[in-house]
Motif scaffolding. Sequence first.
Motif, PDB file in Angstrom:
ATOM      1  N   GLY A 114       0.814  -1.212   0.000  1.00 10.72           N
ATOM      2  CA  GLY A 114       0.000   0.000   0.000  1.00 10.72           C
ATOM      3  C   GLY A 114       0.844   1.256   0.000  1.00 10.72           C
ATOM      4  N   ASP A 115       0.265   2.341   0.475  1.00  8.31           N
ATOM      5  CA  ASP A 115       0.899   3.666   0.465  1.00  8.31           C
ATOM      6  C   ASP A 115       1.984   3.732   1.543  1.00  8.31           C
ATOM      7  OD1 ASP A 115       1.630   6.350   0.495  1.00  8.31           O
ATOM      8  OD2 ASP A 115      -0.433   7.086   0.401  1.00  8.31           O
ATOM      9  N   ALA A 116       3.218   3.529   1.133  1.00  4.20           N
ATOM     10  CA  ALA A 116       4.340   3.462   2.063  1.00  4.20           C
ATOM     11  C   ALA A 116       4.555   4.769   2.815  1.00  4.20           C
ATOM     12  CB  ALA A 116       5.616   3.065   1.318  1.00  4.20           C
ATOM     13  N   LEU A 117       4.381   5.901   2.136  1.00  5.23           N
ATOM     14  CA  LEU A 117       4.618   7.189   2.795  1.00  5.23           C
ATOM     15  C   LEU A 117       3.556   7.482   3.853  1.00  5.23           C
ATOM     16  CD1 LEU A 117       5.797   9.400  -0.204  1.00  5.23           C
ATOM     17  CD2 LEU A 117       7.180   8.120   1.460  1.00  5.23           C
ATOM     18  N   ALA A 118       2.318   7.124   3.577  1.00  4.43           N
ATOM     19  CA  ALA A 118       1.264   7.351   4.576  1.00  4.43           C
ATOM     20  C   ALA A 118       1.529   6.531   5.836  1.00  4.43           C
ATOM     21  CB  ALA A 118      -0.104   6.997   3.987  1.00  4.43           C
ATOM     22  N   VAL A 119       1.919   5.285   5.658  1.00  5.26           N
ATOM     23  CA  VAL A 119       2.218   4.422   6.810  1.00  5.26           C
ATOM     24  C   VAL A 119       3.427   4.962   7.569  1.00  5.26           C
ATOM     25  CG1 VAL A 119       2.986   2.104   7.489  1.00  5.26           C
ATOM     26  CG2 VAL A 119       1.166   2.383   5.782  1.00  5.26           C
ATOM     27  N   ALA A 120       4.475   5.351   6.845  1.00  8.42           N
ATOM     28  CA  ALA A 120       5.678   5.873   7.489  1.00  8.42           C
ATOM     29  C   ALA A 120       5.389   7.171   8.239  1.00  8.42           C
ATOM     30  CB  ALA A 120       6.778   6.085   6.455  1.00  8.42           C
ATOM     31  N   ARG A 121       4.531   8.022   7.670  1.00 10.78           N
ATOM     32  CA  ARG A 121       4.185   9.282   8.341  1.00 10.78           C
ATOM     33  C   ARG A 121       3.491   9.008   9.684  1.00 10.78           C
ATOM     34  NH1 ARG A 121       2.299  12.041   4.311  1.00 10.78           N
ATOM     35  NH2 ARG A 121       4.063  13.453   4.216  1.00 10.78           N
ATOM     36  N   ILE A 122       2.522   8.118   9.692  1.00  9.39           N
ATOM     37  CA  ILE A 122       1.825   7.786  10.943  1.00  9.39           C
ATOM     38  C   ILE A 122       2.788   7.142  11.935  1.00  9.39           C
ATOM     39  CG2 ILE A 122      -0.006   6.368  11.964  1.00  9.39           C
ATOM     40  CD1 ILE A 122      -0.996   8.838  10.400  1.00  9.39           C
ATOM     41  N   ALA A 123       3.666   6.258  11.449  1.00  3.01           N
ATOM     42  CA  ALA A 123       4.654   5.627  12.338  1.00  3.01           C
ATOM     43  C   ALA A 123       5.572   6.673  12.963  1.00  3.01           C
ATOM     44  CB  ALA A 123       5.477   4.594  11.562  1.00  3.01           C
ATOM     45  N   GLY A 124       5.997   7.657  12.176  1.00  6.65           N
ATOM     46  CA  GLY A 124       6.851   8.715  12.705  1.00  6.65           C
ATOM     47  C   GLY A 124       6.167   9.527  13.784  1.00  6.65           C
TER      48      GLY A 124
END
Length: 175
Positions: free
Chosen positions: A57-67
């Motif tokens: 899926g959307d890697a940047l969206a997941v990474a943003r929430i993880a950050g």
Amino acid sequence: MSQEPTPELSHVRSDGSAHMVDVSNKAETSREATAEASLKTTPEVLALIATAGMPKGDALAVARIAGIMGAKKTSELIPLCHPLPISRVVIDFDLSSTDSVRIIATVKTRGVTGVEMEALTAVSTAALALYDMIKAVDKHAVITDMRVLAKSGGKSGSWDITPELRPNPEGELRA
């Protein structure tokens, strides 16, 4: 040859044991820190990241929430960090390189201690989540170049090593 005195470590008592620094007498001020990290990968994977075309899926969206989650959990992950009332976390990604994603986190609080560790934890967590999202297509990606770019607030004042690389007040990268 004169030798500079070694600064005392604030988290170590005179007997050498670690302790949490007492910040109860420090002034509450607005504080902000910006940190960055990079994830090196292939141009093909960068194209998939940019178009949200990863198998997971959307890697940047997941990474943003993880950050964002990482910044909020810093005191649970890093020994001796104080829990802070985080007022803002901005996670941005720069995909302009041909071989890496630059991850930038800015963290704000109003408190008695700085948020450098929260900004570093945010970029670390975002980088780890991004790696997790792309590992199916690039097991050899590398997380690198993590550092604090800037801080403001508190007794030690402000410093900024790269103002042109920081997000603007709206949270967007400067051109």
